[in-house]
Write a protein that holds these residues in place. Structure first.
Motif, PDB file in Angstrom:
ATOM      1  N   ASN A 102       2.251  -0.545   3.376  1.00  0.00           N
ATOM      2  CA  ASN A 102       3.159  -0.206   2.273  1.00  0.00           C
ATOM      3  C   ASN A 102       2.864   1.180   1.718  1.00  0.00           C
ATOM      4  OD1 ASN A 102       4.590  -2.581   2.387  1.00  0.00           O
ATOM      5  ND2 ASN A 102       3.723  -3.443   0.534  1.00  0.00           N
ATOM      6  N   ALA A 103       1.588   1.477   1.534  1.00  0.00           N
ATOM      7  CA  ALA A 103       1.211   2.777   0.983  1.00  0.00           C
ATOM      8  C   ALA A 103       1.714   3.910   1.877  1.00  0.00           C
ATOM      9  CB  ALA A 103      -0.303   2.861   0.816  1.00  0.00           C
ATOM     10  N   ILE A 104       1.592   3.728   3.177  1.00  0.00           N
ATOM     11  CA  ILE A 104       2.051   4.760   4.111  1.00  0.00           C
ATOM     12  C   ILE A 104       3.575   4.879   4.058  1.00  0.00           C
ATOM     13  CG2 ILE A 104       2.252   5.336   6.565  1.00  0.00           C
ATOM     14  CD1 ILE A 104      -0.619   4.104   6.854  1.00  0.00           C
ATOM     15  N   LYS A 105       4.272   3.744   4.030  1.00  0.00           N
ATOM     16  CA  LYS A 105       5.741   3.773   4.002  1.00  0.00           C
ATOM     17  C   LYS A 105       6.285   4.449   2.745  1.00  0.00           C
ATOM     18  CE  LYS A 105       6.528  -0.691   4.861  1.00  0.00           C
ATOM     19  NZ  LYS A 105       7.289  -1.946   5.107  1.00  0.00           N
ATOM     20  N   PHE A 106       5.610   4.268   1.607  1.00  0.00           N
ATOM     21  CA  PHE A 106       6.133   4.769   0.341  1.00  0.00           C
ATOM     22  C   PHE A 106       5.606   6.150  -0.031  1.00  0.00           C
ATOM     23  CE2 PHE A 106       7.029   0.276  -0.054  1.00  0.00           C
ATOM     24  CZ  PHE A 106       8.328   0.319  -0.524  1.00  0.00           C
ATOM     25  N   THR A 107       4.806   6.748   0.833  1.00  0.00           N
ATOM     26  CA  THR A 107       4.265   8.071   0.549  1.00  0.00           C
ATOM     27  C   THR A 107       5.056   9.123   1.318  1.00  0.00           C
ATOM     28  OG1 THR A 107       2.061   7.181   0.163  1.00  0.00           O
ATOM     29  CG2 THR A 107       2.193   9.519   0.655  1.00  0.00           C
ATOM     30  N   PRO A 108       5.696  10.044   0.605  1.00  0.00           N
ATOM     31  CA  PRO A 108       6.478  11.068   1.300  1.00  0.00           C
ATOM     32  C   PRO A 108       5.574  12.066   2.023  1.00  0.00           C
ATOM     33  CG  PRO A 108       6.451  11.492  -1.060  1.00  0.00           C
ATOM     34  CD  PRO A 108       5.744  10.183  -0.843  1.00  0.00           C
ATOM     35  N   THR A 117      -9.163  -1.220  -2.753  1.00  0.00           N
ATOM     36  CA  THR A 117      -8.173  -0.492  -3.538  1.00  0.00           C
ATOM     37  C   THR A 117      -7.392   0.432  -2.621  1.00  0.00           C
ATOM     38  OG1 THR A 117      -9.628  -0.553  -5.462  1.00  0.00           O
ATOM     39  CG2 THR A 117      -7.865   1.071  -5.499  1.00  0.00           C
ATOM     40  N   VAL A 118      -6.068   0.345  -2.703  1.00  0.00           N
ATOM     41  CA  VAL A 118      -5.182   1.216  -1.931  1.00  0.00           C
ATOM     42  C   VAL A 118      -4.282   1.935  -2.926  1.00  0.00           C
ATOM     43  CG1 VAL A 118      -3.396   1.324  -0.158  1.00  0.00           C
ATOM     44  CG2 VAL A 118      -5.235  -0.361   0.049  1.00  0.00           C
ATOM     45  N   SER A 119      -4.246   3.266  -2.817  1.00  0.00           N
ATOM     46  CA  SER A 119      -3.439   4.085  -3.733  1.00  0.00           C
ATOM     47  C   SER A 119      -2.441   4.911  -2.939  1.00  0.00           C
ATOM     48  CB  SER A 119      -4.335   5.033  -4.535  1.00  0.00           C
ATOM     49  OG  SER A 119      -5.291   4.303  -5.274  1.00  0.00           O
TER      50      SER A 119
END
Length: 108
Positions: free
Chosen positions: A6-12, A31-33
């Protein structure tokens, strides 16, 4: 894996994804940011089939079940999930699980 995906998909492009793991007070914390979701939508993150507005606007694929499954698995193992998000700045999801005491571990 879902939190990282999810973090990768939502990071431009040009954004950052950070992963941290730590032992804290007898618990393991992962923790994933990433770069953030709308703050007003935080309460719905762990609801089945919920998709953040930026996911639908950007046509990011998904079913809206991943975080619900993560939350259920963590809760069923005695852990917690927490989210902190500031739109445009970042989202941090922390999954915390109790660590087994040495005498609770199965023999090798």
């Amino acid at each position: 894996m879902n939190l990282l995906s999810n973090a990768i998909k939502f990071t431009p492009a040009g954004g950052q994804v950070r992963i941290q793991a730590a032992a804290q007070d007898g618990h393991a914390a992962l923790t994933v940011s990433d770069t953030g979701i709308p703050e007003a939508e935080q309460r719905q993150l762990f609801t089945r089939f919920f998709r953040a507005s930026n996911a639908t606007t950007q046509a990011i694929p998904g079913t809206g079940l991943g975080l619900t499954i993560v939350h259920t698995i963590i809760t069923n193992h005695g852990g917690t999930t927490q989210v902190h998000s500031v739109e445009g700045k970042g989202t941090t999801i922390t999954a915390t699980l109790p660590m087994a005491a040495p005498h609770d571990r199965a023999p090798s």
